[in-house]
Design an enzyme around this catalytic site. Structure first.
Site, PDB file in Angstrom:
ATOM      1  N   MET A   7       0.856  -1.186   0.000  1.00 58.30           N
ATOM      2  CA  MET A   7       0.000   0.000   0.000  1.00 58.30           C
ATOM      3  C   MET A   7       0.894   1.239   0.000  1.00 58.30           C
ATOM      4  O   MET A   7       1.430   1.634   1.033  1.00 58.30           O
ATOM      5  CB  MET A   7      -0.919   0.020   1.220  1.00 58.30           C
ATOM      6  CG  MET A   7      -1.986  -1.057   1.204  1.00 58.30           C
ATOM      7  SD  MET A   7      -3.121  -0.910   2.616  1.00 58.30           S
ATOM      8  CE  MET A   7      -3.999   0.599   2.200  1.00 58.30           C
ATOM      9  N   ASN A   9       1.775   5.424  -1.419  1.00 58.60           N
ATOM     10  CA  ASN A   9       1.106   6.721  -1.308  1.00 58.60           C
ATOM     11  C   ASN A   9       0.118   6.974  -2.436  1.00 58.60           C
ATOM     12  O   ASN A   9      -0.845   7.722  -2.268  1.00 58.60           O
ATOM     13  CB  ASN A   9       2.154   7.833  -1.293  1.00 58.60           C
ATOM     14  CG  ASN A   9       3.008   7.814  -0.045  1.00 58.60           C
ATOM     15  OD1 ASN A   9       2.496   7.934   1.057  1.00 58.60           O
ATOM     16  ND2 ASN A   9       4.311   7.648  -0.216  1.00 58.60           N
ATOM     17  N   SER A  10       0.355   6.355  -3.601  1.00 57.78           N
ATOM     18  CA  SER A  10      -0.463   6.654  -4.771  1.00 57.78           C
ATOM     19  C   SER A  10      -1.235   5.461  -5.312  1.00 57.78           C
ATOM     20  O   SER A  10      -2.154   5.629  -6.106  1.00 57.78           O
ATOM     21  CB  SER A  10       0.425   7.200  -5.904  1.00 57.78           C
ATOM     22  OG  SER A  10       1.154   8.322  -5.472  1.00 57.78           O
ATOM     23  N   ALA A  11      -0.839   4.243  -4.918  1.00 54.08           N
ATOM     24  CA  ALA A  11      -1.466   3.041  -5.477  1.00 54.08           C
ATOM     25  C   ALA A  11      -1.332   1.887  -4.507  1.00 54.08           C
ATOM     26  O   ALA A  11      -0.474   1.889  -3.612  1.00 54.08           O
ATOM     27  CB  ALA A  11      -0.825   2.676  -6.819  1.00 54.08           C
ATOM     28  N   ILE A  12      -2.174   0.897  -4.696  1.00 45.64           N
ATOM     29  CA  ILE A  12      -2.073  -0.349  -3.946  1.00 45.64           C
ATOM     30  C   ILE A  12      -1.698  -1.448  -4.935  1.00 45.64           C
ATOM     31  O   ILE A  12      -2.262  -1.552  -6.019  1.00 45.64           O
ATOM     32  CB  ILE A  12      -3.386  -0.678  -3.205  1.00 45.64           C
ATOM     33  CG1 ILE A  12      -3.239  -1.971  -2.403  1.00 45.64           C
ATOM     34  CG2 ILE A  12      -4.577  -0.763  -4.146  1.00 45.64           C
ATOM     35  CD1 ILE A  12      -4.392  -2.212  -1.427  1.00 45.64           C
ATOM     36  N   LYS A  13      -0.685  -2.234  -4.579  1.00 47.58           N
ATOM     37  CA  LYS A  13      -0.163  -3.294  -5.447  1.00 47.58           C
ATOM     38  C   LYS A  13      -0.222  -4.606  -4.685  1.00 47.58           C
ATOM     39  O   LYS A  13      -0.068  -4.620  -3.465  1.00 47.58           O
ATOM     40  CB  LYS A  13       1.275  -2.971  -5.862  1.00 47.58           C
ATOM     41  CG  LYS A  13       1.394  -1.780  -6.800  1.00 47.58           C
ATOM     42  CD  LYS A  13       2.707  -1.048  -6.662  1.00 47.58           C
ATOM     43  CE  LYS A  13       2.662  -0.061  -5.524  1.00 47.58           C
ATOM     44  NZ  LYS A  13       3.840   0.802  -5.442  1.00 47.58           N
ATOM     45  N   ASP A 104       8.207   0.342   3.471  1.00 45.34           N
ATOM     46  CA  ASP A 104       8.402   0.028   2.049  1.00 45.34           C
ATOM     47  C   ASP A 104       9.890   0.068   1.680  1.00 45.34           C
ATOM     48  O   ASP A 104      10.373  -0.785   0.927  1.00 45.34           O
ATOM     49  CB  ASP A 104       7.589   0.972   1.163  1.00 45.34           C
ATOM     50  CG  ASP A 104       7.857   2.449   1.436  1.00 45.34           C
ATOM     51  OD1 ASP A 104       8.407   2.781   2.505  1.00 45.34           O
ATOM     52  OD2 ASP A 104       7.507   3.281   0.573  1.00 45.34           O
ATOM     53  N   ARG A 105      10.614   1.046   2.235  1.00 47.60           N
ATOM     54  CA  ARG A 105      12.063   1.100   1.999  1.00 47.60           C
ATOM     55  C   ARG A 105      12.757  -0.116   2.602  1.00 47.60           C
ATOM     56  O   ARG A 105      13.669  -0.699   1.993  1.00 47.60           O
ATOM     57  CB  ARG A 105      12.649   2.380   2.597  1.00 47.60           C
ATOM     58  CG  ARG A 105      12.243   3.641   1.879  1.00 47.60           C
ATOM     59  CD  ARG A 105      12.690   4.871   2.645  1.00 47.60           C
ATOM     60  NE  ARG A 105      14.144   4.979   2.709  1.00 47.60           N
ATOM     61  CZ  ARG A 105      14.772   5.863   3.487  1.00 47.60           C
ATOM     62  NH1 ARG A 105      14.084   6.693   4.261  1.00 47.60           N
ATOM     63  NH2 ARG A 105      16.100   5.911   3.487  1.00 47.60           N
ATOM     64  N   THR A 127       5.921   8.543  -5.306  1.00 48.72           N
ATOM     65  CA  THR A 127       5.494   9.873  -4.883  1.00 48.72           C
ATOM     66  C   THR A 127       6.666  10.629  -4.267  1.00 48.72           C
ATOM     67  O   THR A 127       6.838  11.823  -4.472  1.00 48.72           O
ATOM     68  CB  THR A 127       4.339   9.761  -3.875  1.00 48.72           C
ATOM     69  OG1 THR A 127       3.279   8.999  -4.466  1.00 48.72           O
ATOM     70  CG2 THR A 127       3.818  11.132  -3.503  1.00 48.72           C
TER      71      THR A 127
END
Length: 249
Positions: A7, A9-13, A104-105, A127
């Site tokens: 999840m 900032n701009s999309a969910i994958k 995420d990092r 983002t």
């Protein structure tokens, strides 16, 4: 089947994990529709991930709550939200406060560690653009606004008016003969300059970093890259896979 979710900032994958094999990444951007509606459109026909759900979330607590409620309602399952740690999957976190490093990092680093041997520079072009160096352990990183974020910030804070998007620039130009191309090239050169500066610094110290790229803005940068690189669109999911495999076998 296990379901792995990124999840951003701009999309969910997401992708499914079956017998240690990760499916192709799927994605939907966050639009004006509610997240609940988007999940219903995307997931209602999915097989129930009866072996568990693991999530990397940097989209905030509200979206996490919507996601959890949807899964509880439709699948009677509760997701596991992965947290950044000090040490995991063979990597030590360089941050004094490990929790400050975005999950995420952290997962992208774990994914890179499992995909490539030796020192790596991991760059996520979303983002925000994040750059992290892994040389045995995490060496630290850098954060800057993403390509689209810089573009939008410049237009919203100036009187510059353009009708084109970042992708509409003249692909052949080195210096611009129009405003839009000038903005686009300035932004892209800034990112390329960051990569060259950091990787060059390590090269002077005798380290050759393999460059690994992920994120939605990579295609805009690719024509300008003079270095060998590996593009891994599902790098965060690869990291989740490594964590899940280590934890659950």
């Amino acid at each position: 089947m296990k379901l792995l979710i990124d999840m951003g900032n701009s999309a969910i994958k997401w992708a499914s994990l079956k017998q240690k094999r990760l499916s192709a990444q799927q994605a939907i951007p966050y639009q004006s529709d509610s997240l609940d509606n988007l999940l219903t459109q995307a997931w209602l026909k999915l097989d129930v991930p009866s072996q568990g759900i693991w999530v990397s979330n940097v989209a905030g607590a509200q979206k996490a709550e919507i996601l959890s409620h949807w899964m509880k309602t439709h699948w009677e399952l509760n997701p596991t939200f992965i947290k950044t740690s000090r040490y995991e999957c063979g990597i030590k976190n360089a941050y004094d406060n490990p929790k400050q490093l975005g999950v995420d990092r952290w997962l992208a680093l774990i994914g890179a560690h499992h995909l490539e041997k030796g020192p790596v520079c991991v760059v996520d072009c979303g983002t925000a653009i994040t750059l992290d160096v892994l040389n045995g352990h995490h060496q630290g990183g850098i954060i800057m606004p993403g390509v689209t974020t810089m573009h939008n910030a410049l237009l919203s804070n100036t009187q510059i008016q353009v009708n084109q998007t970042l992708q509409d620039r003249d692909k052949q130009a080195f210096l611009a003969q129009d405003t839009q191309t000038g903005i686009s090239l300035g932004i892209l050169y800034a990112v390329i300059g960051l990569l060259e500066y950091v990787i060059g610094h390590f090269e002077k110290q005798g380290y050759s970093l393999k460059l690994i790229l992920t994120g939605g803005s990579v295609p805009a940068l690719e024509p300008l890259l003079n270095r060998t690189y590996r593009y891994v669109p599902d790098l965060v999911l690869q990291g989740i896979k490594a964590v899940v495999s280590t934890t659950n076998g």
